[in-house]
Motif scaffolding. Structure first.
Motif, PDB file in Angstrom:
ATOM      1  N   LEU A 135       8.482 -12.834  -0.917  1.00 41.22           N
ATOM      2  CA  LEU A 135       8.903 -13.271  -2.247  1.00 41.22           C
ATOM      3  C   LEU A 135       9.099 -14.777  -2.335  1.00 41.22           C
ATOM      4  O   LEU A 135       8.821 -15.391  -3.363  1.00 41.22           O
ATOM      5  CB  LEU A 135      10.195 -12.547  -2.649  1.00 41.22           C
ATOM      6  N   GLU A 136       9.594 -15.392  -1.252  1.00 45.21           N
ATOM      7  CA  GLU A 136       9.878 -16.831  -1.296  1.00 45.21           C
ATOM      8  C   GLU A 136       8.698 -17.687  -0.869  1.00 45.21           C
ATOM      9  O   GLU A 136       8.501 -18.782  -1.401  1.00 45.21           O
ATOM     10  CB  GLU A 136      11.098 -17.143  -0.413  1.00 45.21           C
ATOM     11  N   ASP A 137       7.906 -17.213   0.092  1.00 44.00           N
ATOM     12  CA  ASP A 137       6.813 -18.031   0.628  1.00 44.00           C
ATOM     13  C   ASP A 137       5.440 -17.381   0.529  1.00 44.00           C
ATOM     14  O   ASP A 137       4.451 -17.963   0.963  1.00 44.00           O
ATOM     15  CB  ASP A 137       7.095 -18.368   2.104  1.00 44.00           C
ATOM     16  N   ALA A 189       1.805  -4.578  -0.650  1.00 49.88           N
ATOM     17  CA  ALA A 189       1.554  -3.972  -1.957  1.00 49.88           C
ATOM     18  C   ALA A 189       2.878  -3.797  -2.698  1.00 49.88           C
ATOM     19  O   ALA A 189       3.870  -3.349  -2.118  1.00 49.88           O
ATOM     20  CB  ALA A 189       0.856  -2.619  -1.800  1.00 49.88           C
ATOM     21  N   ASN A 190       2.875  -4.152  -3.974  1.00 50.96           N
ATOM     22  CA  ASN A 190       4.046  -4.024  -4.835  1.00 50.96           C
ATOM     23  C   ASN A 190       3.911  -2.711  -5.606  1.00 50.96           C
ATOM     24  O   ASN A 190       2.969  -2.535  -6.385  1.00 50.96           O
ATOM     25  CB  ASN A 190       4.119  -5.212  -5.788  1.00 50.96           C
ATOM     26  N   GLN A 212       0.139  -8.052  -3.350  1.00 51.93           N
ATOM     27  CA  GLN A 212       0.981  -9.229  -3.539  1.00 51.93           C
ATOM     28  C   GLN A 212       0.786 -10.170  -2.358  1.00 51.93           C
ATOM     29  O   GLN A 212       0.777  -9.742  -1.200  1.00 51.93           O
ATOM     30  CB  GLN A 212       2.459  -8.844  -3.661  1.00 51.93           C
ATOM     31  N   GLY A 213       0.632 -11.460  -2.675  1.00 53.38           N
ATOM     32  CA  GLY A 213       0.460 -12.460  -1.637  1.00 53.38           C
ATOM     33  C   GLY A 213      -0.868 -12.367  -0.910  1.00 53.38           C
ATOM     34  O   GLY A 213      -1.006 -12.872   0.203  1.00 53.38           O
ATOM     35  N   VAL A 214      -1.856 -11.739  -1.523  1.00 50.79           N
ATOM     36  CA  VAL A 214      -3.167 -11.576  -0.889  1.00 50.79           C
ATOM     37  C   VAL A 214      -4.048 -12.774  -1.230  1.00 50.79           C
ATOM     38  O   VAL A 214      -4.143 -13.179  -2.388  1.00 50.79           O
ATOM     39  CB  VAL A 214      -3.841 -10.266  -1.351  1.00 50.79           C
TER      40      VAL A 214
END
Length: 239
Positions: A135-137, A189-190, A212-214
């Motif tokens: 979530l942060e990075d 995955a969210n 998410q973040g992919v």
């Protein structure tokens, strides 16, 4: 009309999504969708499609319903807004007729095409520290030795995936996933939705999630593999 007859032909796979709404605008993975194929194209451009089926049940789309249609052809993805005209049964087959209410156009949103499959997948809820990293990075920092659920992926797109397993998640949970789809993937995955009472899968849950973040490179690799599999499938169908 010429483009319709050139692009839309019997056998072309389509996706029908509820027309734009405030809740889902800009996020196609959260839109209710129906999958089918074109059965026939009439002289006036009206489309006849097979009634969509989900989990063995007919999806009885009502006449008068307006939907966004995405057509997946060997020459790319095309879209148009459509109106459901009628539904009927013929020789034990169920059909729907659709009328295009605007021009058919080509689009580049390939990442939202869902490829139906049965691929083993491992999944688990990420712990607080792992979720904080994401979530942060937007960094996937996980412990790969922790136990995971053995599940089955039932569809995938460049934007997310859907799987059935014993993991019971809540909307908004971040889940660590491992699977093989052309290559080995380790992704976050969210969870968008998780529900039980799945026909044929007692005690299991169906989870729908977006990545998410992919990295864009990994999304493109997934999309390329999807279209490679689709080309192979079409080739087999025509042999």
């Amino acid at each position: 009309m010429d483009l319709v007859k050139k692009v839309l032909k019997p056998g072309v796979k389509i996706k029908l999504s509820l027309a734009d709404s405030q809740e889902t605008a800009g996020n196609p993975d959260e839109v209710q969708s129906y999958f089918s194929k074109i059965s026939d194209v009439k002289e006036d451009g009206t489309l006849e499609i097979f009634m969509p089926i989900e989990q063995g049940k007919l999806q009885l789309l009502s006449p008068g319903k307006r939907l966004d249609m995405y057509c997946y052809t060997g020459n790319g993805v095309y879209e148009a807004r459509i109106l459901v005209k009628e539904r009927y049964k013929q020789e034990e087959m169920h059909f729907i007729t659709l009328e295009l209410t605007n021009s058919l156009i080509k689009n580049q949103r390939r990442e939202y095409y869902r490829y139906q499959c049965t691929v083993p997948i491992q999944d688990r809820l990420m712990d607080e520290e792992e979720q904080k990293w994401m979530l942060e990075d937007e960094m996937l920092v996980v412990d790969d030795v922790l136990p995971m659920h053995d599940s089955m992926m039932i569809d995938i797109s460049g934007g997310g995936l859907q799987f059935i397993g014993t993991g019971r998640y809540e909307s908004g949970d971040l889940v660590y996933c491992r699977f093989q789809f052309g290559k080995d993937y380790r992704l976050c995955a969210n969870i968008l939705e998780c529900c039980g009472n799945i026909p044929g899968h007692p005690g299991k849950y169906r989870s729908r999630a977006r990545f998410q973040g992919v990295e864009r490179r990994e999304r493109e690799e997934i999309i390329r593999h999807i279209f490679l599999l689709e080309r192979s499938r079409r080739k087999l169908e025509h042999e």
